[in-house]
Design a protein around this motif. Structure first.
Motif, PDB file in Angstrom:
ATOM      1  N   PRO A 228     125.426 -11.498 -11.767  1.00  0.00           N
ATOM      2  CA  PRO A 228     125.962 -12.726 -11.610  1.00  0.00           C
ATOM      3  C   PRO A 228     126.616 -13.260 -12.999  1.00  0.00           C
ATOM      4  O   PRO A 228     127.649 -13.950 -13.405  1.00  0.00           O
ATOM      5  N   TYR A 229     126.084 -12.500 -14.352  1.00  0.00           N
ATOM      6  CA  TYR A 229     126.522 -12.753 -15.656  1.00  0.00           C
ATOM      7  C   TYR A 229     127.849 -11.949 -15.853  1.00  0.00           C
ATOM      8  O   TYR A 229     128.841 -12.374 -16.552  1.00  0.00           O
ATOM      9  N   THR A 230     127.926 -10.864 -15.234  1.00  0.00           N
ATOM     10  CA  THR A 230     129.202 -10.083 -15.271  1.00  0.00           C
ATOM     11  C   THR A 230     130.255 -10.749 -14.442  1.00  0.00           C
ATOM     12  O   THR A 230     131.493 -11.080 -15.037  1.00  0.00           O
ATOM     13  N   GLN A 231     129.994 -11.306 -13.176  1.00  0.00           N
ATOM     14  CA  GLN A 231     130.922 -11.819 -12.935  1.00  0.00           C
ATOM     15  C   GLN A 231     131.285 -13.319 -13.249  1.00  0.00           C
ATOM     16  O   GLN A 231     132.342 -13.772 -13.243  1.00  0.00           O
ATOM     17  N   ALA A 232     130.365 -14.033 -14.052  1.00  0.00           N
ATOM     18  CA  ALA A 232     130.683 -15.114 -14.712  1.00  0.00           C
ATOM     19  C   ALA A 232     131.793 -14.957 -16.030  1.00  0.00           C
ATOM     20  O   ALA A 232     132.400 -15.595 -16.324  1.00  0.00           O
ATOM     21  N   ALA A 233     131.256 -13.639 -16.366  1.00  0.00           N
ATOM     22  CA  ALA A 233     132.194 -13.393 -17.760  1.00  0.00           C
ATOM     23  C   ALA A 233     133.649 -12.985 -17.324  1.00  0.00           C
ATOM     24  O   ALA A 233     134.563 -13.424 -18.079  1.00  0.00           O
ATOM     25  N   HIS A 234     133.750 -12.556 -16.201  1.00  0.00           N
ATOM     26  CA  HIS A 234     135.320 -12.209 -15.648  1.00  0.00           C
ATOM     27  C   HIS A 234     135.883 -13.379 -15.578  1.00  0.00           C
ATOM     28  O   HIS A 234     137.097 -13.614 -15.784  1.00  0.00           O
ATOM     29  N   THR A 235     135.168 -14.365 -14.886  1.00  0.00           N
ATOM     30  CA  THR A 235     135.699 -15.761 -14.807  1.00  0.00           C
ATOM     31  C   THR A 235     136.260 -16.502 -15.792  1.00  0.00           C
ATOM     32  O   THR A 235     137.259 -16.813 -16.014  1.00  0.00           O
ATOM     33  N   ALA A 236     135.323 -16.646 -16.838  1.00  0.00           N
ATOM     34  CA  ALA A 236     135.422 -17.036 -18.293  1.00  0.00           C
ATOM     35  C   ALA A 236     136.768 -16.515 -18.836  1.00  0.00           C
ATOM     36  O   ALA A 236     137.551 -17.116 -19.368  1.00  0.00           O
ATOM     37  N   ASN A 237     136.673 -15.112 -18.878  1.00  0.00           N
ATOM     38  CA  ASN A 237     137.811 -14.563 -19.419  1.00  0.00           C
ATOM     39  C   ASN A 237     139.145 -14.832 -18.676  1.00  0.00           C
ATOM     40  O   ASN A 237     140.359 -14.819 -19.488  1.00  0.00           O
TER      41      ASN A 237
ATOM     42  N   ILE B 236     128.733  -7.317 -20.569  1.00  0.00           N
ATOM     43  CA  ILE B 236     129.453  -8.617 -20.694  1.00  0.00           C
ATOM     44  C   ILE B 236     130.648  -8.540 -21.408  1.00  0.00           C
ATOM     45  O   ILE B 236     130.693  -8.501 -22.680  1.00  0.00           O
ATOM     46  N   PRO B 237     131.760  -8.400 -20.669  1.00  0.00           N
ATOM     47  CA  PRO B 237     133.188  -8.234 -21.300  1.00  0.00           C
ATOM     48  C   PRO B 237     133.554  -9.298 -22.292  1.00  0.00           C
ATOM     49  O   PRO B 237     133.463 -10.503 -21.860  1.00  0.00           O
ATOM     50  N   ASN B 238     133.895  -8.977 -23.521  1.00  0.00           N
ATOM     51  CA  ASN B 238     134.247 -10.036 -24.574  1.00  0.00           C
ATOM     52  C   ASN B 238     133.170 -11.163 -25.033  1.00  0.00           C
ATOM     53  O   ASN B 238     133.424 -12.070 -25.116  1.00  0.00           O
ATOM     54  N   LEU B 239     131.853 -10.690 -24.959  1.00  0.00           N
ATOM     55  CA  LEU B 239     130.866 -11.468 -25.396  1.00  0.00           C
ATOM     56  C   LEU B 239     131.134 -11.622 -27.003  1.00  0.00           C
ATOM     57  O   LEU B 239     131.255 -10.707 -27.751  1.00  0.00           O
ATOM     58  N   LEU B 240     131.242 -12.874 -27.134  1.00  0.00           N
ATOM     59  CA  LEU B 240     131.348 -13.272 -28.905  1.00  0.00           C
ATOM     60  C   LEU B 240     130.130 -13.434 -29.539  1.00  0.00           C
ATOM     61  O   LEU B 240     130.182 -13.207 -30.805  1.00  0.00           O
ATOM     62  N   GLU B 241     129.050 -14.011 -29.014  1.00  0.00           N
ATOM     63  CA  GLU B 241     127.944 -14.260 -29.664  1.00  0.00           C
ATOM     64  C   GLU B 241     126.626 -14.587 -28.914  1.00  0.00           C
ATOM     65  O   GLU B 241     126.531 -15.018 -27.741  1.00  0.00           O
ATOM     66  N   VAL B 242     125.560 -13.937 -29.706  1.00  0.00           N
ATOM     67  CA  VAL B 242     123.978 -14.470 -29.011  1.00  0.00           C
ATOM     68  C   VAL B 242     123.506 -15.058 -30.049  1.00  0.00           C
ATOM     69  O   VAL B 242     123.603 -14.907 -31.218  1.00  0.00           O
ATOM     70  N   SER B 243     122.806 -16.008 -29.398  1.00  0.00           N
ATOM     71  CA  SER B 243     121.875 -16.718 -30.242  1.00  0.00           C
ATOM     72  C   SER B 243     120.465 -16.498 -29.890  1.00  0.00           C
ATOM     73  O   SER B 243     119.910 -16.801 -28.578  1.00  0.00           O
ATOM     74  N   ILE B 244     119.560 -16.022 -30.885  1.00  0.00           N
ATOM     75  CA  ILE B 244     118.185 -15.422 -30.413  1.00  0.00           C
ATOM     76  C   ILE B 244     117.211 -16.289 -31.638  1.00  0.00           C
ATOM     77  O   ILE B 244     117.384 -15.849 -32.773  1.00  0.00           O
ATOM     78  N   GLY B 245     116.142 -16.659 -30.982  1.00  0.00           N
ATOM     79  CA  GLY B 245     115.085 -17.190 -31.920  1.00  0.00           C
ATOM     80  C   GLY B 245     113.795 -16.770 -31.565  1.00  0.00           C
ATOM     81  O   GLY B 245     113.158 -15.981 -32.247  1.00  0.00           O
ATOM     82  N   HIS B 246     113.051 -17.146 -30.449  1.00  0.00           N
ATOM     83  CA  HIS B 246     111.828 -17.103 -29.873  1.00  0.00           C
ATOM     84  C   HIS B 246     111.366 -15.389 -30.259  1.00  0.00           C
ATOM     85  O   HIS B 246     110.280 -15.193 -30.930  1.00  0.00           O
ATOM     86  N   ALA B 247     112.095 -14.708 -29.497  1.00  0.00           N
ATOM     87  CA  ALA B 247     111.750 -13.434 -29.467  1.00  0.00           C
ATOM     88  C   ALA B 247     111.867 -12.782 -30.726  1.00  0.00           C
ATOM     89  O   ALA B 247     111.054 -11.874 -31.084  1.00  0.00           O
ATOM     90  N   LEU B 248     113.053 -12.894 -31.463  1.00  0.00           N
ATOM     91  CA  LEU B 248     113.349 -12.453 -32.761  1.00  0.00           C
ATOM     92  C   LEU B 248     112.177 -12.831 -33.795  1.00  0.00           C
ATOM     93  O   LEU B 248     111.803 -11.762 -34.448  1.00  0.00           O
ATOM     94  N   ILE B 249     111.721 -14.025 -33.975  1.00  0.00           N
ATOM     95  CA  ILE B 249     110.826 -14.265 -34.866  1.00  0.00           C
ATOM     96  C   ILE B 249     109.489 -13.924 -34.295  1.00  0.00           C
ATOM     97  O   ILE B 249     108.775 -13.344 -35.197  1.00  0.00           O
TER      98      ILE B 249
END
Length: 237
Positions: A172-181, A205-218
């Motif tokens: 569903p995320y790949t499909q969503a990304a194609h729609t957004a693109n 995910i084609p053309n992913l610009l940014e990921v925001s990560i907190g809980h797992a990274l910390i």
């Protein structure tokens, strides 16, 4: 390569649990930048249980990478905070009062007119806008009509199902990304992304610009150290 924005809410949670200023939130943010993070994310909430409103002002004057402020634009205090600090990006999240963490994206169809108003408000001040969304075609299409610059895909479903069936989880995320693109929307993503599932997500995910990560990274940094952890996340991207 997608940028890594480190969400430092959990650092603020640790500080607040004891009072005082240990750990020093601003110092941690500066260290995250020094260790390679390309952005800093905060998500203040009305009860200030982690990020305090004053933290936002302090961080704005200190950090040199992109500053991303997440939150519920239905709170006037949040709107005022963002307009006073003019971050690189504001991410609009439909939190409810007392919510432990974000657990759904905007219904951009139902709230289309309202979100359009909010997008214009922030963009007039030179602030890039991202709308937190579920990976649903109709939702993304409606998001595009608001004039938003980007969407942030809410990735809990992916993270929860990745270990069982990566392809099913990502579809569903790949499909969503194609729609957004196709619609010309920039794509951010966040929620429960970690060292186990991040690379597969970013690779698909084609053309992913940014990921925001907190809980797992910390959490990982407790075992691996903050500098090493940030480098490992960057490597996954």
């Amino acid at each position: 390569m997608a940028k890594l924005s480190v969400n430092i809410n959990k650092i603020a949670t640790l500080r607040n649990s004891r009072g005082g200023n240990n750990p020093d939130l601003v110092k941690v943010a500066l260290d995250c930048e020094r260790f390679g993070a390309e952005g800093i994310t905060v998500h203040p909430r009305p009860d200030e249980r982690h990020i305090r409103y004053q933290d936002v002002f302090d961080l704005k004057t200190a950090i040199s990478t992109e500053f991303n402020i997440e939150g519920n634009c239905k709170e006037q205090k949040f709107i005022d905070l963002v307009l006073a600090n003019k971050p690189a990006q504001v991410t609009l999240v439909p939190d409810t009062e007392g919510q432990i963490t974000s657990n759904h994206g905007w219904d951009t169809i139902k709230h289309q007119a309202y979100l359009k108003e909010m997008v214009q408000l922030f963009q007039k001040e030179g602030i890039r806008v991202s709308i937190f969304t579920d990976p649903v075609r109709e939702i993304i299409e409606a998001a595009q009509t608001t004039g938003t610059d980007r969407i942030e895909l809410y990735t809990e479903y992916y993270a929860s199902n990745y270990a069982k069936d990566p392809l099913k989880a990502i579809t569903p995320y790949t499909q969503a990304a194609h729609t957004a693109n196709k619609l010309g929307l920039g794509i951010n993503a966040g929620h429960d992304l970690d060292l186990n599932n991040l690379k597969y997500f970013a690779d698909n995910i084609p053309n992913l610009l940014e990921v925001s990560i907190g809980h797992a990274l910390i959490s990982d940094s407790l075992y691996l150290g903050l500098e090493n952890t940030i480098q490992l996340y960057l490597k996954q991207l």
